[in-house]
Scaffold this motif. Structure first.
Motif, mmCIF file in Angstrom:
data_model
loop_
_atom_site.group_PDB
_atom_site.id
_atom_site.type_symbol
_atom_site.label_atom_id
_atom_site.label_comp_id
_atom_site.label_asym_id
_atom_site.label_seq_id
_atom_site.Cartn_x
_atom_site.Cartn_y
_atom_site.Cartn_z
ATOM 1 N N ALA A 154 2.094 19.008 -14.752
ATOM 2 C CA ALA A 154 3.024 17.902 -14.527
ATOM 3 C C ALA A 154 2.234 16.729 -13.955
ATOM 4 O O ALA A 154 1.264 16.916 -13.212
ATOM 5 C CB ALA A 154 4.132 18.307 -13.571
ATOM 6 N N HIS A 155 2.683 15.557 -14.320
ATOM 7 C CA HIS A 155 1.970 14.346 -13.931
ATOM 8 C C HIS A 155 3.004 13.332 -13.446
ATOM 9 O O HIS A 155 4.061 13.174 -14.052
ATOM 10 C CB HIS A 155 1.218 13.804 -15.152
ATOM 11 N N VAL A 201 0.384 4.672 -8.090
ATOM 12 C CA VAL A 201 -0.073 5.965 -7.590
ATOM 13 C C VAL A 201 0.161 7.003 -8.670
ATOM 14 O O VAL A 201 1.059 6.855 -9.512
ATOM 15 C CB VAL A 201 0.662 6.396 -6.296
ATOM 16 N N GLU A 202 -0.663 8.030 -8.648
ATOM 17 C CA GLU A 202 -0.446 9.116 -9.584
ATOM 18 C C GLU A 202 -0.828 10.427 -8.927
ATOM 19 O O GLU A 202 -1.590 10.456 -7.953
ATOM 20 C CB GLU A 202 -1.215 8.903 -10.882
ATOM 21 N N ALA A 258 6.349 30.513 -7.310
ATOM 22 C CA ALA A 258 5.568 30.716 -6.087
ATOM 23 C C ALA A 258 5.094 29.366 -5.600
ATOM 24 O O ALA A 258 4.589 28.564 -6.382
ATOM 25 C CB ALA A 258 4.377 31.616 -6.380
ATOM 26 N N PRO A 259 5.274 29.083 -4.315
ATOM 27 C CA PRO A 259 4.853 27.772 -3.816
ATOM 28 C C PRO A 259 3.341 27.606 -3.919
ATOM 29 O O PRO A 259 2.585 28.555 -3.758
ATOM 30 C CB PRO A 259 5.315 27.791 -2.354
ATOM 31 N N ALA A 260 2.943 26.407 -4.239
ATOM 32 C CA ALA A 260 1.520 26.107 -4.349
ATOM 33 C C ALA A 260 1.243 24.838 -3.564
ATOM 34 O O ALA A 260 2.107 23.979 -3.461
ATOM 35 C CB ALA A 260 1.131 25.916 -5.809
ATOM 36 N N PRO A 261 0.070 24.737 -3.001
ATOM 37 C CA PRO A 261 -0.235 23.503 -2.249
ATOM 38 C C PRO A 261 -0.236 22.305 -3.185
ATOM 39 O O PRO A 261 -0.761 22.389 -4.294
ATOM 40 C CB PRO A 261 -1.629 23.778 -1.675
ATOM 41 N N PRO A 262 0.354 21.206 -2.756
ATOM 42 C CA PRO A 262 0.402 20.034 -3.630
ATOM 43 C C PRO A 262 -0.970 19.398 -3.758
ATOM 44 O O PRO A 262 -1.802 19.507 -2.860
ATOM 45 C CB PRO A 262 1.371 19.102 -2.903
ATOM 46 N N SER A 263 -1.194 18.802 -4.872
ATOM 47 C CA SER A 263 -2.419 18.024 -5.038
ATOM 48 C C SER A 263 -2.026 16.619 -5.421
ATOM 49 O O SER A 263 -1.228 16.420 -6.316
ATOM 50 C CB SER A 263 -3.294 18.643 -6.117
ATOM 51 N N GLY A 264 -2.518 15.672 -4.750
ATOM 52 C CA GLY A 264 -2.171 14.283 -5.062
ATOM 53 C C GLY A 264 -3.375 13.406 -4.835
ATOM 54 O O GLY A 264 -4.296 13.733 -4.089
ATOM 55 N N ARG A 265 -3.362 12.309 -5.502
ATOM 56 C CA ARG A 265 -4.456 11.371 -5.289
ATOM 57 C C ARG A 265 -3.924 9.963 -5.460
ATOM 58 O O ARG A 265 -2.977 9.723 -6.199
ATOM 59 C CB ARG A 265 -5.595 11.650 -6.256
ATOM 60 N N GLU A 266 -4.555 9.074 -4.774
ATOM 61 C CA GLU A 266 -4.162 7.677 -4.871
ATOM 62 C C GLU A 266 -5.046 7.006 -5.889
ATOM 63 O O GLU A 266 -6.246 7.265 -5.951
ATOM 64 C CB GLU A 266 -4.311 6.986 -3.517
ATOM 65 N N LYS A 267 -4.384 6.174 -6.671
ATOM 66 C CA LYS A 267 -5.186 5.486 -7.681
ATOM 67 C C LYS A 267 -5.595 4.132 -7.156
ATOM 68 O O LYS A 267 -4.795 3.456 -6.562
ATOM 69 C CB LYS A 267 -4.377 5.289 -8.953
ATOM 70 N N SER A 306 0.851 -1.190 0.000
ATOM 71 C CA SER A 306 0.000 0.000 0.000
ATOM 72 C C SER A 306 0.886 1.239 0.000
ATOM 73 O O SER A 306 1.880 1.301 0.723
ATOM 74 C CB SER A 306 -0.898 -0.015 1.244
ATOM 75 N N LEU A 307 0.512 2.193 -0.812
ATOM 76 C CA LEU A 307 1.321 3.405 -0.952
ATOM 77 C C LEU A 307 0.387 4.602 -1.019
ATOM 78 O O LEU A 307 -0.664 4.542 -1.669
ATOM 79 C CB LEU A 307 2.161 3.318 -2.239
ATOM 80 N N GLN A 308 0.786 5.670 -0.377
ATOM 81 C CA GLN A 308 -0.073 6.850 -0.331
ATOM 82 C C GLN A 308 0.715 8.076 -0.795
ATOM 83 O O GLN A 308 1.861 8.279 -0.352
ATOM 84 C CB GLN A 308 -0.556 7.064 1.100
ATOM 85 N N VAL A 309 0.089 8.873 -1.647
ATOM 86 C CA VAL A 309 0.729 10.109 -2.088
ATOM 87 C C VAL A 309 0.540 11.170 -1.015
ATOM 88 O O VAL A 309 -0.576 11.385 -0.539
ATOM 89 C CB VAL A 309 0.124 10.595 -3.421
ATOM 90 N N GLU A 310 1.631 11.823 -0.641
ATOM 91 C CA GLU A 310 1.535 12.885 0.368
ATOM 92 C C GLU A 310 1.742 14.264 -0.224
ATOM 93 O O GLU A 310 1.444 15.265 0.417
ATOM 94 C CB GLU A 310 2.547 12.638 1.487
ATOM 95 N N GLY A 311 2.258 14.329 -1.431
ATOM 96 C CA GLY A 311 2.430 15.630 -2.052
ATOM 97 C C GLY A 311 3.095 15.519 -3.403
ATOM 98 O O GLY A 311 3.794 14.537 -3.690
ATOM 99 N N PHE A 312 2.848 16.511 -4.231
ATOM 100 C CA PHE A 312 3.486 16.544 -5.551
ATOM 101 C C PHE A 312 3.654 17.999 -5.950
ATOM 102 O O PHE A 312 2.734 18.804 -5.812
ATOM 103 C CB PHE A 312 2.636 15.803 -6.586
#
Lengths: 286, 292
Positions: B244-245, B258-259, B283-292, B161-167
């Motif tokens: 970016a992906h 994960v993507e 400029a820093p932006a909040p990361p968006s990530g999702r688990e597939k 199991s793997l979880q995205v925490e940021g991108f």
């Protein structure tokens, strides 16, 4: 145009069976290469380190002595284009080893014992720069004029790391006044790294190597100088990445460290040692 | 008095440094062993000298972890809750490498019946320095070594199991630097393979079009640990609106991937005309990530 024809005539004179032998399956003498035996498995081969050996066995047909042929595919037809980035030699029975080159047909020798077992042996080596990973090469094996059968050579080029340096003690090259803060420049220390994978060179002060190290650790720190000045300082419990890189040429790459020992107080009387571990590790996986 | 004694001792220490370099060659440089709980598995590491000389080598097992950037951190005994150091045995720990050829060090893992998932330890092969002599003085003892991570997995008990925490992805004037943060939330070590791509929006109703991509080296995510995977996507012609992906697999099943996607920060606000535009400050932006 004349020369090839003359050569062919000479070949047929010296070797009457050659014309027929070059037509696979014309006469179809049977021989058997059982699946379990039709693979030369070289296992894990360390590049730059001598030859690996493997063998396969062929169950011969009932016909009399026959020539043993091997066809080697052109390099571009192997995927990846291995193993002939290195050196491969084959032999049949007790015959001599014959170097194998891509895109060639070879006569390895004669199988003298009908109905018996013919042992085929391979020797393989890879140059240091060979990237790691599996390899597979399918040769075509033919005995006499019988139909060809595939002979698979397979294995894995191993990942390799090499670190070379001068183990021992770096000692100050001049006197100093221990009653004040001071630093000791040990001068350039040369290391050599060779790798066929990405790598990282890490330094760590091994304070867990004994009481003396712990004592000195409280009073000193170690920094490294680079061409552009200080590149990093070792802090307790944390490794310092000195340099990292990708696969190297066969000569390796040189890494020059200029360690400077900085005493922040009066060292204890006597001799003290500060163990410095410089570890070469594979970068990335795992 | 103390000062003069110390100084004198150091003067005696002016030993020449130019001893011959000694090297250690090890292969393979990582080991993965798998056996069912209660079983055993083994493999060998070949060790040789870098030159035609005999070297005295010491093999030792250590606990370690890796930080987010993949750097090995040696730990004290008991600091790694998933240590397999106590399960591992070496068939030799102090040996001489021959002038030619190699020595095989066999590493055997005896997996306890209660083991679940992956555990790890470090095999360190080091060239021993000469023994310390009386009056050898103050200095640094330099110990070159090759460190080999050993991962032992109790086969049949893996939970992947793997979880995205940021991108995050930012353009730096020549390339898009992408960084994916993931956490291994299972109990098994995961080998992550995948790519970062930069895409531009497709025509109306069409899928985005890939502009460039980068495939970082495979990385291993340890159970419970956070890992940052970095990539650099060469982008010779930046245009506004790129995304970016990241897509990374950790197993053969469709669900074992994960993507994440994100707008590329720092892109010029208008397409270049006859040349490359200087990018605005990122400029820093909040990361968006999702688990597939």
């Amino acid at each position: 145009m004349r020369r090839p024809a003359a050569l062919l005539a000479l070949l047929l004179f010296l070797w009457p069976g050659a014309a027929d032998a070059r037509k696979p399956g014309k006469r179809g003498r049977p021989f058997d290469l059982p699946p379990a035996l039709s693979v030369m498995d070289f296992g894990r081969v360390t590049p730059g380190e001598g030859e690996a050996a493997a063998a396969a066995e062929v169950v011969l047909g009932e016909e009399g002595p026959v020539e043993v042929f091997v066809s080697v595919p052109p390099a571009e037809e192997t995927a990846p284009p291995l193993p002939l980035q290195g050196a491969l030699a084959l032999r049949a029975g007790n015959g001599p080893f014959t170097a194998v080159r891509p895109g060639t047909d070879l006569v390895l020798g004669r199988a003298e014992a009908p109905g018996g077992i013919l042992r085929l042996e391979g020797r393989l080596s890879f140059p240091w720069e060979t990237p790691p990973g599996g390899f597979r090469l399918v040769l075509r094996l033919r005995l006499g004029s019988a139909a060809e059968v595939p002979l698979t050579l397979r294995g894995e080029v191993a990942e390799v790391l090499l670190l070379e340096g001068v183990p021992g003690r770096w000692t100050p090259r001049k006197d100093f006044d221990p009653s004040r803060e001071f630093s000791v420049d040990f001068g350039p220390q040369a290391l050599r790294v060779k790798a066929n994978v990405p790598w990282r060179l890490e330094a760590r002060l091994a304070e867990d190597r004994g009481a003396e190290a712990r004592t000195l650790f409280r009073q000193a720190s170690l920094v490294f100088l680079g061409e552009r000045g200080k590149t990093g300082a070792l802090a307790p419990g944390r490794p310092l990445t000195l340099v990292q890189g990708g696969p190297t040429p066969s000569a390796g790459v040189s890494v020059s460290l200029v360690p400077v020992l900085v005493f922040s107080g009066l060292p204890e009387e006597g001799s003290l040692e500060l163990p410095l571990e410089v570890s070469l590790v594979r970068e990335g996986s795992p | 008095m103390k000062r003069s004694l110390f100084g004198a001792a150091l003067l005696l220490l002016l030993a020449p440094l130019a001893a011959s370099a000694r090297g250690i060659l090890a292969s393979p440089v990582q080991l993965g062993l798998a056996a069912p709980p209660g079983g055993a598995a083994s493999d060998v590491v070949k060790v040789s000298s870098s030159k035609e000389e005999s070297n005295r080598i010491r093999a030792l097992l250590l606990d370690f972890t890796k930080d987010e950037m993949g750097r090995i951190q040696v730990l004290q005994d008991g600091e790694n809750p998933r240590s397999c150091k106590g399960w591992l045995t070496l068939d030799r720990v102090d040996f001489l490498t021959p002038e030619q050829g190699s020595v095989e060090v066999r590493v055997t893992a005896h997996v306890p019946p209660e083991a679940r998932g992956s555990y790890w330890a470090l095999l360190a092969l080091e060239v021993l320095p000469p023994p310390r002599s009386e009056g050898s003085g103050t200095g640094v003892v330099f110990i070159p070594r090759v460190a080999i991570p050993v991962i032992v997995t109790a086969s049949g008990t893996e939970e992947r199991s793997l979880q995205v925490e940021g991108f995050r992805a930012a353009y730096n004037g020549a390339e898009v630097v992408a960084e994916l943060s993931v956490r291994n939330t299972g109990n098994a070590a995961l080998l992550l393979q995948g790519a970062f791509t930069v895409e531009k929006p497709g025509a109306e109703g069409a899928l985005p079009e890939e502009v460039a991509s980068d495939e970082p080296d495979p990385q291993t995510a340890y159970p419970g640990a956070r890992l940052r995977i970095r990539g650099k996507v060469n982008l010779p012609l930046p245009v506004p609106g790129l995304t970016a992906h990241a897509y990374f697999r950790f197993g053969p099943e469709p669900s074992q991937a994960v993507e994440a996607s994100s707008e590329v920060e720092g892109l010029p606000s208008a397409p270049p005309e006859g040349g490359r535009l200087a990018p605005p400050a990122p400029a820093p932006a909040p990361p968006s990530g999702r688990e597939k």
